[in-house]
Design a protein around this motif. Sequence first.
Motif: not given
Length: 113
Positions: A3-4, A8-11, A98-100
């Motif tokens: 996953i780009s 990932r950030m958008l998710h 997920e941020m971690r």
Amino acid sequence: MTISRKARMLHIIEQLENYTGQMSEDVKTNLLQAKEKLETLQEEDVEQLTDKVVSRPATELAINLQTPENLLHSCYDELERLAQSNTAPSHLQEAVQEMRYYFSIEEQDGFFP
């Protein structure tokens, strides 16, 4: 298939948007700015902004705090506090987890910094 970073950030941002009522205005603004910037950038541009590869001496480098990644990272402390509360929904806790993972934040002495 990987996953780009952009995806990932958008998710992560989309998961966090469900809890904006509990966030400060600064965090809401940073999340909104990060999302807007991510949506306008191509995946290759996001990869270049986040790859941490530099070709200039450190004395010439400047940190751009307005990149989507830095805007998202600046929200972490408050989001971590929200996720630690007893009333925090499990989806918020998962988004912070997920941020971690994305930012490689490691646990120290049983607590996340």
